[in-house]
Design an enzyme around this catalytic site. Sequence first.
Site, short mmCIF file in Angstrom:
data_model
loop_
_atom_site.label_atom_id
_atom_site.label_comp_id
_atom_site.label_asym_id
_atom_site.label_seq_id
_atom_site.Cartn_x
_atom_site.Cartn_y
_atom_site.Cartn_z
N ARG A 1 61.41 -29.18 57.76
CA ARG A 1 62.27 -28.36 58.81
C ARG A 1 61.43 -27.26 59.52
NH1 ARG A 1 65.73 -25.66 56.45
NH2 ARG A 1 65.33 -26.29 54.38
N TYR B 1 60.58 -35.86 61.91
CA TYR B 1 60.64 -35.70 60.27
C TYR B 1 61.84 -35.49 60.07
CZ TYR B 1 60.59 -34.24 55.86
OH TYR B 1 60.71 -33.84 54.48
N GLY B 2 62.37 -36.17 59.06
CA GLY B 2 63.68 -36.02 58.17
C GLY B 2 64.63 -34.92 58.78
N LYS C 1 71.47 -32.05 58.57
CA LYS C 1 71.52 -30.65 58.55
C LYS C 1 72.39 -30.27 59.87
CE LYS C 1 69.59 -30.24 54.52
NZ LYS C 1 69.62 -29.70 53.42
N HIS D 1 76.09 -26.49 51.84
CA HIS D 1 74.82 -27.02 51.27
C HIS D 1 74.98 -27.11 49.83
CE1 HIS D 1 70.12 -26.77 51.23
NE2 HIS D 1 70.58 -28.14 51.16
N SER E 1 66.96 -25.21 49.35
CA SER E 1 66.32 -26.37 49.58
C SER E 1 65.20 -26.54 48.58
CB SER E 1 65.55 -26.54 51.08
OG SER E 1 66.54 -26.34 51.91
N ALA E 2 65.04 -27.54 47.81
CA ALA E 2 63.96 -27.88 46.81
C ALA E 2 64.33 -26.98 45.85
CB ALA E 2 62.74 -27.69 47.62
N CYS E 3 65.67 -26.73 45.23
CA CYS E 3 65.82 -25.57 44.13
C CYS E 3 66.63 -26.34 43.09
CB CYS E 3 66.37 -24.45 44.71
SG CYS E 3 65.21 -23.44 45.58
N GLY E 4 66.83 -27.79 43.21
CA GLY E 4 67.33 -28.48 42.00
C GLY E 4 68.71 -29.11 42.22
N LYS E 5 69.32 -29.27 43.60
CA LYS E 5 70.51 -29.95 43.63
C LYS E 5 70.36 -31.43 43.22
CE LYS E 5 70.95 -28.87 47.71
NZ LYS E 5 69.64 -27.89 48.15
N THR E 6 69.39 -32.05 43.76
CA THR E 6 69.47 -33.48 43.34
C THR E 6 69.23 -33.72 41.81
OG1 THR E 6 68.21 -33.90 45.42
CG2 THR E 6 68.07 -35.77 43.81
N ASN E 7 68.48 -32.85 41.42
CA ASN E 7 68.43 -33.09 39.71
C ASN E 7 69.62 -32.79 39.01
OD1 ASN E 7 65.55 -33.44 38.74
ND2 ASN E 7 65.26 -32.32 40.88
N ASP F 1 73.55 -33.15 48.31
CA ASP F 1 72.98 -32.05 49.21
C ASP F 1 73.95 -31.35 50.05
OD1 ASP F 1 70.54 -30.95 50.19
OD2 ASP F 1 70.94 -31.96 52.19
N ASN G 1 56.49 -31.69 50.49
CA ASN G 1 57.86 -31.94 50.89
C ASN G 1 58.25 -33.55 51.16
OD1 ASN G 1 60.69 -31.25 51.74
ND2 ASN G 1 59.88 -31.26 53.73
N ARG H 1 59.54 -37.27 50.74
CA ARG H 1 60.70 -37.53 50.36
C ARG H 1 60.93 -39.05 50.36
NH1 ARG H 1 64.72 -33.03 50.34
NH2 ARG H 1 63.58 -31.19 50.76
N ASP I 1 68.98 -30.35 29.97
CA ASP I 1 69.21 -29.29 29.37
C ASP I 1 70.05 -28.32 29.99
OD1 ASP I 1 68.17 -29.90 26.63
OD2 ASP I 1 66.23 -29.65 27.52
P1 GTP Z 1 66.63 -30.35 49.14
O1 GTP Z 1 66.84 -31.74 49.16
O2 GTP Z 1 65.75 -29.74 49.70
O3 GTP Z 1 68.02 -29.51 49.53
O4 GTP Z 1 66.41 -29.88 47.72
P2 GTP Z 1 67.11 -29.91 46.09
O5 GTP Z 1 68.15 -28.66 45.96
O6 GTP Z 1 67.84 -31.35 46.18
O7 GTP Z 1 66.18 -29.90 45.32
P3 GTP Z 1 65.41 -31.18 44.11
O8 GTP Z 1 66.81 -31.30 43.17
O9 GTP Z 1 64.89 -32.11 44.46
O10 GTP Z 1 64.53 -30.32 43.19
C1 GTP Z 1 63.22 -29.70 43.83
C2 GTP Z 1 62.41 -29.16 42.92
O11 GTP Z 1 62.92 -28.44 41.96
C3 GTP Z 1 61.50 -30.19 42.08
O12 GTP Z 1 60.16 -29.83 42.14
C4 GTP Z 1 62.21 -30.19 40.70
O13 GTP Z 1 61.16 -30.63 39.79
C5 GTP Z 1 62.39 -28.52 40.47
N1 GTP Z 1 63.76 -28.36 39.63
C6 GTP Z 1 64.87 -29.17 39.59
N2 GTP Z 1 65.52 -28.95 38.68
C7 GTP Z 1 64.84 -27.88 37.79
C8 GTP Z 1 65.04 -27.37 36.86
O14 GTP Z 1 66.25 -27.23 36.09
N3 GTP Z 1 64.05 -26.40 36.15
C9 GTP Z 1 62.98 -26.36 36.93
N4 GTP Z 1 61.75 -25.67 36.37
N5 GTP Z 1 62.69 -26.99 38.04
C10 GTP Z 1 63.61 -27.80 38.37
C1 SPV Z 2 66.47 -29.56 52.56
O1 SPV Z 2 65.58 -29.03 53.25
O2 SPV Z 2 67.57 -28.70 52.37
C2 SPV Z 2 66.70 -30.81 52.84
C3 SPV Z 2 65.87 -31.57 53.22
O3 SPV Z 2 67.89 -31.28 52.27
S1 SPV Z 2 65.92 -31.78 55.01
O4 SPV Z 2 66.90 -33.09 55.28
O5 SPV Z 2 64.57 -32.32 55.72
O6 SPV Z 2 66.49 -30.52 55.62
MN MN Z 3 69.03 -29.82 51.49
#
Ligand code: GTP
Ligand code: SPV
Ligand code: MN
Length: 591
Positions: free
Chosen positions: A71, A199-200, A208, A228, A250-256, A279, A371, A373, A501
């Site tokens: 983005r 891109y995405g 978004k 979000h 973004s990329a802070c762990g939602k999917t996980n 998301d 990034n 995906r 955990d």
């Molecule tokens: P967007 O799709 O961008 O909105 O991101 P998201 O919030 O879904 O992020 P996602 O779950 O894909 O996590 C992205 C990164 O965070 C990856 O590099 C993971 O390895 C890391 N991550 C996720 N959960 C944890 C956790 O509990 N601990 C740590 N240390 N890293 C984590």
């Molecule tokens: C984010 O960046 O929060 C995403 C990926 O979920 S994107 O759809 O590219 O914005």
């Molecule tokens: Mn997102």
Amino acid sequence: MEMTTNKQVLDFVNSRAKLVGAGKIVWITGEKEQYDQLTKEAIASGEMIELNQELLPGCLLHRTKENDVARVENRTFICSRDEKDCGPTNNWWNPTEAYAKLDSILEGAYKGNTMYVIPFSMGPVGGPISKIGIEVTDSIYVVLNMRIMTRVGKDVLDALGDSNDFVRGTHAKCDVDPENRYICQFPEDNAIVSVNSAYGGNVLLGKKCFALRIASYQGKNEMWMAEHMLILGIEKPNKEIVYMAAAFPSACGKTNLAMLIPPQGYLAEGYRVFTVGDDIAWIKKGSDGRLYAINPENGFFGVAPGTNKKSNPNALAATMKNTIFTNVALNLENNTVWWEGLDKNPPVNAIDWKGNPWNGQTSTEKGAHPNSRFTAPAVNCPCISSEFENPAGVPISAFIFGGRRPTTVPLVYQARSWENGVFVGSIMGSETTAAATGAVGVVRRDPMAMRPFCGYHMGDYFQHWLDMGKTVDVDKQPKFFNVNWFRTDAEGHFIWPGFGDNMRVLDWMLKRIAGEVDAVETPIGFVPKAEDINLEGLDFSRETLADILKVDKDAWKKEAEGIKEFYETFGDRLPAELAKQADELIDRLNK
Ligand code: GTP
Ligand code: SPV
Ligand code: MN
């Protein structure tokens, strides 16, 4: 063939086709035959690479241009009529000027190529919380991704009928020129224009642009919320399912977190986690007075790097069929995909995300973009919730906020009330990630993880959160928590093991919600007693846990200064309630 008699839809499509110089118009029906035909075309043109159909049936790989991998927040605009409605966290562009500039870019932009018309529904088609959009695009990549990420096809137009209540999305790849890239939202017109990207998040306009930026504005006017947030359900041994929604940047762990597999001890007791969304959450009050959330999406656009059998087996399983990979490495040994953190055995004979030959054993370059995906259908996910298709959504018992904070913010704390919870969400900070272009690893304020996605003035957005709380009886209000999985030690390593955990922290929240455990009151909120977090089966000491639960008053006094500074940027649009919350925090810290 046109799929509707809706005059507004036809006017929109025909006028756009004329402006962009479309050679022909193809309506996306949602049928498999058309999807297969478009896939074939994209493979033939090289836009898509067909992967090993035995190991990864229905899977494709796509590479974007090197300048088009995330983005672009500095080129994203909220084009409200009045600049004051845009607010200090967004870029504003006068809509008259924006339309003029965008029209000049769009004019003839399709160069006689096909215009694809994608009717899509965010949320189950016809559902009470769902909304409809039409995206026109010249990209098959967009069509194929939208078909995974949203509900697409003729039944959407049938549900729309003669109504004018749809979002108008215009996308044109143009020359993928970063200097002329614009991602523009016109909240008052229900319109989105995205040019010069492929891109995405820039081009899948349901995500978004609509489901957060436009929808947050609609939600403010219609008394609901677009957030979000992931949505998960925790099934307890007694079969009761408790739903929570969590906002992490973004990329802070939602999917996980959404796809978490609890540790062995919890599984043995009968705990299970189900994914409703990873998301975005749309949240509305239900007839019983509680807040209900749907996931408006139909698939996952998830971060590939770091996804593996251990960290997120559910996400990995979801990508094993009918998935589109973007900007990962191509393993030429068996025509499959690879990314950093998939396993410890990178391919020797591969092509990297830029399209160059790549030896994963010797190269110092990354094979996949940070990034990169996967676009995977939600139905593929082994832990998808049985409520995923429920148009009325699931009742939310907790809101969780969190970000990447190496210091200061404890592993978990609970807010005192709805108002205090809104305060806690509004002061969220997080290190920036590769999900947007720009510096990575810089802490910035990202209220409710919505900084890049709020379609109006963030001060008014805070007020909307406060107003929503007033519509819900206190005993029916979700509890608010804040988490931080990302505390680091002196060497910069994450202290908390995270991933599965994190269930141990969710478990404490379950007990708080049920009133089964007490907590330590601190100036920032309620923190667990170290003995109340279950560490069974985990090699992690109580002392270290106590350490990451501690509230350091001096660090928080500094934090409070940053909050005050941030709040000042909102001027008189900052709700008085939040100014009061900040003052009360400072008072408690000074006691
Ligand atoms: P967007 O799709 O961008 O909105 O991101 P998201 O919030 O879904 O992020 P996602 O779950 O894909 O996590 C992205 C990164 O965070 C990856 O590099 C993971 O390895 C890391 N991550 C996720 N959960 C944890 C956790 O509990 N601990 C740590 N240390 N890293 C984590
Ligand atoms: C984010 O960046 O929060 C995403 C990926 O979920 S994107 O759809 O590219 O914005
Ligand atoms: Mn997102």
